[in-house]
Scaffold this motif. Structure first.
Motif, PDB file in Angstrom:
ATOM      1  N   TRP A 209      27.846  44.473  49.720  1.00 54.53           N
ATOM      2  CA  TRP A 209      27.618  44.202  50.828  1.00 54.53           C
ATOM      3  C   TRP A 209      27.480  42.663  49.168  1.00 54.53           C
ATOM      4  O   TRP A 209      27.865  41.648  49.650  1.00 54.53           O
ATOM      5  N   ALA A 210      25.876  43.343  48.488  1.00 55.70           N
ATOM      6  CA  ALA A 210      25.865  42.219  47.564  1.00 55.70           C
ATOM      7  C   ALA A 210      26.084  41.268  46.728  1.00 55.70           C
ATOM      8  O   ALA A 210      26.747  40.493  46.646  1.00 55.70           O
ATOM      9  N   GLN A 211      27.358  42.164  46.492  1.00 50.57           N
ATOM     10  CA  GLN A 211      28.503  41.776  45.261  1.00 50.57           C
ATOM     11  C   GLN A 211      29.124  40.831  46.034  1.00 50.57           C
ATOM     12  O   GLN A 211      29.164  39.708  45.419  1.00 50.57           O
ATOM     13  N   ILE A 212      29.648  41.580  47.391  1.00 56.96           N
ATOM     14  CA  ILE A 212      30.367  40.129  48.094  1.00 56.96           C
ATOM     15  C   ILE A 212      30.160  39.158  48.391  1.00 56.96           C
ATOM     16  O   ILE A 212      30.565  37.890  48.048  1.00 56.96           O
ATOM     17  N   LEU A 213      28.841  39.129  48.815  1.00 55.72           N
ATOM     18  CA  LEU A 213      28.038  37.297  48.911  1.00 55.72           C
ATOM     19  C   LEU A 213      27.923  36.938  47.465  1.00 55.72           C
ATOM     20  O   LEU A 213      27.981  35.316  47.437  1.00 55.72           O
ATOM     21  N   THR A 214      27.739  37.408  46.266  1.00 54.82           N
ATOM     22  CA  THR A 214      27.227  37.063  45.117  1.00 54.82           C
ATOM     23  C   THR A 214      28.404  36.201  44.786  1.00 54.82           C
ATOM     24  O   THR A 214      28.030  34.984  44.157  1.00 54.82           O
ATOM     25  N   GLU A 215      29.663  36.485  45.116  1.00 57.50           N
ATOM     26  CA  GLU A 215      30.745  35.737  44.996  1.00 57.50           C
ATOM     27  C   GLU A 215      30.982  34.993  45.406  1.00 57.50           C
ATOM     28  O   GLU A 215      31.632  34.221  44.744  1.00 57.50           O
ATOM     29  N   HIS A 216      30.673  35.146  46.699  1.00 58.62           N
ATOM     30  CA  HIS A 216      30.958  34.065  47.421  1.00 58.62           C
ATOM     31  C   HIS A 216      30.066  32.717  47.115  1.00 58.62           C
ATOM     32  O   HIS A 216      30.188  31.049  47.152  1.00 58.62           O
ATOM     33  N   VAL A 217      28.930  32.704  46.739  1.00 57.29           N
ATOM     34  CA  VAL A 217      28.098  31.689  46.288  1.00 57.29           C
ATOM     35  C   VAL A 217      28.876  31.307  45.099  1.00 57.29           C
ATOM     36  O   VAL A 217      28.948  29.933  45.070  1.00 57.29           O
ATOM     37  N   ILE A 218      29.582  32.003  43.560  1.00 55.51           N
ATOM     38  CA  ILE A 218      29.938  31.605  43.066  1.00 55.51           C
ATOM     39  C   ILE A 218      31.053  30.207  43.472  1.00 55.51           C
ATOM     40  O   ILE A 218      31.152  29.391  42.793  1.00 55.51           O
ATOM     41  N   ARG A 219      31.598  31.036  44.255  1.00 50.15           N
ATOM     42  CA  ARG A 219      32.750  30.227  45.355  1.00 50.15           C
ATOM     43  C   ARG A 219      32.566  29.048  46.066  1.00 50.15           C
ATOM     44  O   ARG A 219      33.189  28.089  45.051  1.00 50.15           O
ATOM     45  N   VAL A 220      31.531  28.635  46.201  1.00 52.50           N
ATOM     46  CA  VAL A 220      30.651  27.924  47.051  1.00 52.50           C
ATOM     47  C   VAL A 220      29.948  27.042  45.798  1.00 52.50           C
ATOM     48  O   VAL A 220      30.235  25.470  46.150  1.00 52.50           O
ATOM     49  N   GLU A 221      29.853  27.476  44.152  1.00 48.27           N
ATOM     50  CA  GLU A 221      28.866  26.183  44.137  1.00 48.27           C
ATOM     51  C   GLU A 221      30.153  25.627  43.152  1.00 48.27           C
ATOM     52  O   GLU A 221      30.533  24.608  42.395  1.00 48.27           O
ATOM     53  N   ALA A 222      30.761  26.232  42.645  1.00 45.79           N
ATOM     54  CA  ALA A 222      31.800  25.859  41.950  1.00 45.79           C
ATOM     55  C   ALA A 222      32.837  24.562  43.402  1.00 45.79           C
ATOM     56  O   ALA A 222      32.899  23.508  42.532  1.00 45.79           O
ATOM     57  N   ALA A 223      33.345  25.104  44.266  1.00 43.62           N
ATOM     58  CA  ALA A 223      33.625  23.475  45.266  1.00 43.62           C
ATOM     59  C   ALA A 223      32.525  22.598  45.078  1.00 43.62           C
ATOM     60  O   ALA A 223      32.644  21.458  45.621  1.00 43.62           O
ATOM     61  N   ALA A 224      30.682  22.883  45.248  1.00 44.47           N
ATOM     62  CA  ALA A 224      30.288  21.638  45.016  1.00 44.47           C
ATOM     63  C   ALA A 224      30.449  21.245  43.567  1.00 44.47           C
ATOM     64  O   ALA A 224      30.138  19.544  43.917  1.00 44.47           O
ATOM     65  N   LYS A 225      30.507  21.453  43.182  1.00 42.38           N
ATOM     66  CA  LYS A 225      31.148  20.807  41.037  1.00 42.38           C
ATOM     67  C   LYS A 225      31.444  19.201  42.736  1.00 42.38           C
ATOM     68  O   LYS A 225      31.173  18.371  41.162  1.00 42.38           O
ATOM     69  N   GLU A 226      32.792  19.632  42.979  1.00 39.71           N
ATOM     70  CA  GLU A 226      33.403  18.512  43.693  1.00 39.71           C
ATOM     71  C   GLU A 226      32.779  17.594  44.077  1.00 39.71           C
ATOM     72  O   GLU A 226      32.879  16.045  43.867  1.00 39.71           O
ATOM     73  N   LEU A 227      31.736  17.595  44.879  1.00 41.17           N
ATOM     74  CA  LEU A 227      31.104  16.705  45.580  1.00 41.17           C
ATOM     75  C   LEU A 227      30.181  16.402  45.100  1.00 41.17           C
ATOM     76  O   LEU A 227      29.273  14.885  45.597  1.00 41.17           O
ATOM     77  N   THR A 228      29.938  16.367  43.575  1.00 39.86           N
ATOM     78  CA  THR A 228      29.282  15.151  43.240  1.00 39.86           C
ATOM     79  C   THR A 228      30.260  14.613  42.071  1.00 39.86           C
ATOM     80  O   THR A 228      29.109  13.082  41.229  1.00 39.86           O
ATOM     81  N   ILE A 229      30.903  14.266  42.410  1.00 36.66           N
ATOM     82  CA  ILE A 229      31.790  13.264  41.770  1.00 36.66           C
ATOM     83  C   ILE A 229      31.754  12.186  43.175  1.00 36.66           C
ATOM     84  O   ILE A 229      32.142  12.091  43.522  1.00 36.66           O
ATOM     85  N   LEU A 230      30.944  10.670  42.999  1.00 34.30           N
ATOM     86  CA  LEU A 230      30.972   9.849  44.491  1.00 34.30           C
ATOM     87  C   LEU A 230      32.285   8.748  43.597  1.00 34.30           C
ATOM     88  O   LEU A 230      32.584   7.899  42.611  1.00 34.30           O
ATOM     89  N   GLY A 231      32.224   7.847  45.000  1.00 40.22           N
ATOM     90  CA  GLY A 231      33.308   7.298  45.512  1.00 40.22           C
ATOM     91  C   GLY A 231      32.457   5.617  45.223  1.00 40.22           C
ATOM     92  O   GLY A 231      32.853   4.669  45.361  1.00 40.22           O
ATOM     93  N   ILE A 232      31.062   5.814  45.275  1.00 45.45           N
ATOM     94  CA  ILE A 232      30.444   4.438  45.933  1.00 45.45           C
ATOM     95  C   ILE A 232      30.390   3.360  44.840  1.00 45.45           C
ATOM     96  O   ILE A 232      30.792   4.084  43.530  1.00 45.45           O
TER      97      ILE A 232
END
Length: 471
Positions: A209-232
């Protein structure tokens, strides 16, 4: 008829006419119209979403004042008003239902009006004197709902990740690792297809379970990188109309400093404003995490089932009475709650996907739904994992005797005999054990298939259940 002014209200005017606004209200006429038009759910904007919008307004006020687009004193007053809100003031003034006018114009104007009216007070003026500080011409200078709201969804999601999900995930991973060490020597029956399987270590279940959750953190962090690109800076359609040439870069730099997360302008502002792809991607990462959290919560409930008629391999901490009629009963409520929240996150993901594809031409008008569902998903999923980490995972105990008894009685132990007595003889031994209730060990010895020393070595549960390379 009295000529005395109405002290209970003030008159505000927009392109549709005049309306009376409560004198103590910081919102204005456009917010009032939205309140009347959208009495839908009673759900008000999430505080994190308000933070995101106000942070954008603070950054734009700083940039526009520095660039000479609005007077410095007006910019300073807007910044002071924004800081007060970020510190907790005037939170009851953000009143527009989450189900509202397309694109989020109503909420956007709610924010603009509250900031304008508080800025007016800070300047020693009266609320509603928009000739001095206008919600549109000062607070919203160089901006549009169409570039502010998708930027606010990005900033709100990033804030929610930092405040809720990442800390909770770190705690859950650390606790699962600790329990893995605590239960390292506890052997239990494995189960596949809900039937007996070869033995496993209870500790390795937690380590998995610890490994599964760790891998999910990696996936979420990868998705979050796209959110740092702003169209303001794209203004109404991505062309940057009515913005200073340096405005876009300046705002992004200021905003990056305010939230302490590296941000950068989008390469193509029109694309950043039209596509909801980054939000769908983040929502998908959350859905993926949620489905594994459901699996973990269901496993916890199964292993704790009983106390007398279930598996009862572990004991979840009882945190409240479990029945209004059955004395002494407790339920795995933290795991149950986890599943419910995860189902909600999965539902939000479906709504986000539908809303994301519903845009037309230069704008997606479904952004209010995306904003609420995405930020709320991050927050409730993070809060749920944190609650599970605080109220359940650390105090789980192992029912060692029960685990060992199941492991010893598992028919799947016969699998270890295959290399020594062959598949057919092993199958015959398993069949006899099932029919007679005799142990596998006894049948093998009775049939003379192996001697006691060989059998003890082959059916060593600790070795059979060890992770490769650990023994």
């Amino acid at each position: 008829m009295s000529d005395q002014p109405n002290l209970q209200s003030r008159t505000e005017r927009d392109s549709m006419g005049e309306r009376e606004i409560p004198a103590d209200a910081y919102y204005g006429i456009q917010t009032l119209r939205a309140m009347e038009n959208f009495p839908i759910s009673g759900i008000k904007p999430l505080p994190t979403y308000v933070d995101a919008c106000v942070l954008i307004k603070k950054a734009t006020a700083i940039a526009n004042a520095e660039l000479g687009c609005i007077p410095q004193d007006i910019g300073d007053a807007i910044v002071r008003a924004a800081d007060e809100i970020l510190e907790g003031s005037l939170r009851d003034q953000f009143v527009v239902d989450v189900y509202q006018a397309g694109a989020g114009t109503s909420h956007h104007m709610n924010v603009n009006e509250v900031l304008a009216n508080r800025a007016l007070e800070l300047l020693g003026d009266k609320k509603g004197n928009y000739q001095r500080v206008s919600p549109n011409d000062a607070v919203n200078y160089g901006q549009s709902t169409n570039d502010v709201i998708p930027t606010a969804i990005r900033i709100g999601s990033l804030l929610a990740l930092q405040r809720h999900l990442y800390p909770a995930m770190a705690d859950a991973i650390a606790i699962c690792d600790r329990k893995a060490s605590e239960f390292h020597d506890v052997v239990k029956s494995g189960r596949t297809h809900m039937q007996d399987a070869v033995p496993v270590r209870l500790g390795e279940s937690f380590r998995a379970w610890a490994q599964i959750l760790t891998e999910h953190v990696i996936r979420v962090e990868a998705a979050a990188k796209e959110l740092t690109i702003l169209g303001i800076g794209g203004s109404a359609t991505g062309t940057g109309l009515n913005t200073h040439p340096q405005y876009r870069d300046r705002v992004v730099n200021v905003l990056s400093g305010l939230i302490r997360i590296p941000l950068r302008p989008a390469l193509h502002l029109m694309a950043a404003m039209q596509s909801m792809g980054p939000f769908v991607n983040m929502s998908g990462a959350l859905r993926n995490l949620a489905q594994d959290c459901v699996k973990i919560s269901h496993d916890l409930r199964l292993m704790d089932s009983g106390p007398n008629t279930g598996l009862k391999e572990i004991q979840l901490p009882p945190v409240q009475p479990g029945s209004s009629i059955m004395p002494g009963k407790y339920n795995p409520v933290m795991a149950e709650m986890t599943s419910m929240v995860c189902f909600q996150v999965m539902g939000y993901d479906s709504a986000i996907a539908l809303a994301a594809q519903a845009g037309q031409l230069e704008l997606n008008v479904m952004m209010p739904l995306i904003a609420y569902n995405l930020i709320h998903s991050i927050e409730i999923l993070g809060n749920t994992i944190q609650a599970l980490s605080d109220r359940c995972l650390p105090d789980i105990t192992a029912k060692r005797d029960r685990c060992e008894a199941y492991a010893e009685s598992s028919l799947a132990l016969v699998t270890a005999l295959n290399p020594h007595i062959g598949y057919l003889d092993a199958a015959a031994v398993a069949k006899e054990s099932l029919e007679t209730g005799k142990s596998l060990r006894q049948i093998v010895l009775d049939r003379g298939l192996m001697n006691e020393e060989e059998l003890s070595r082959v059916l060593d549960l600790q070795k059979m259940s060890a992770r490769p390379g650990t023994i």
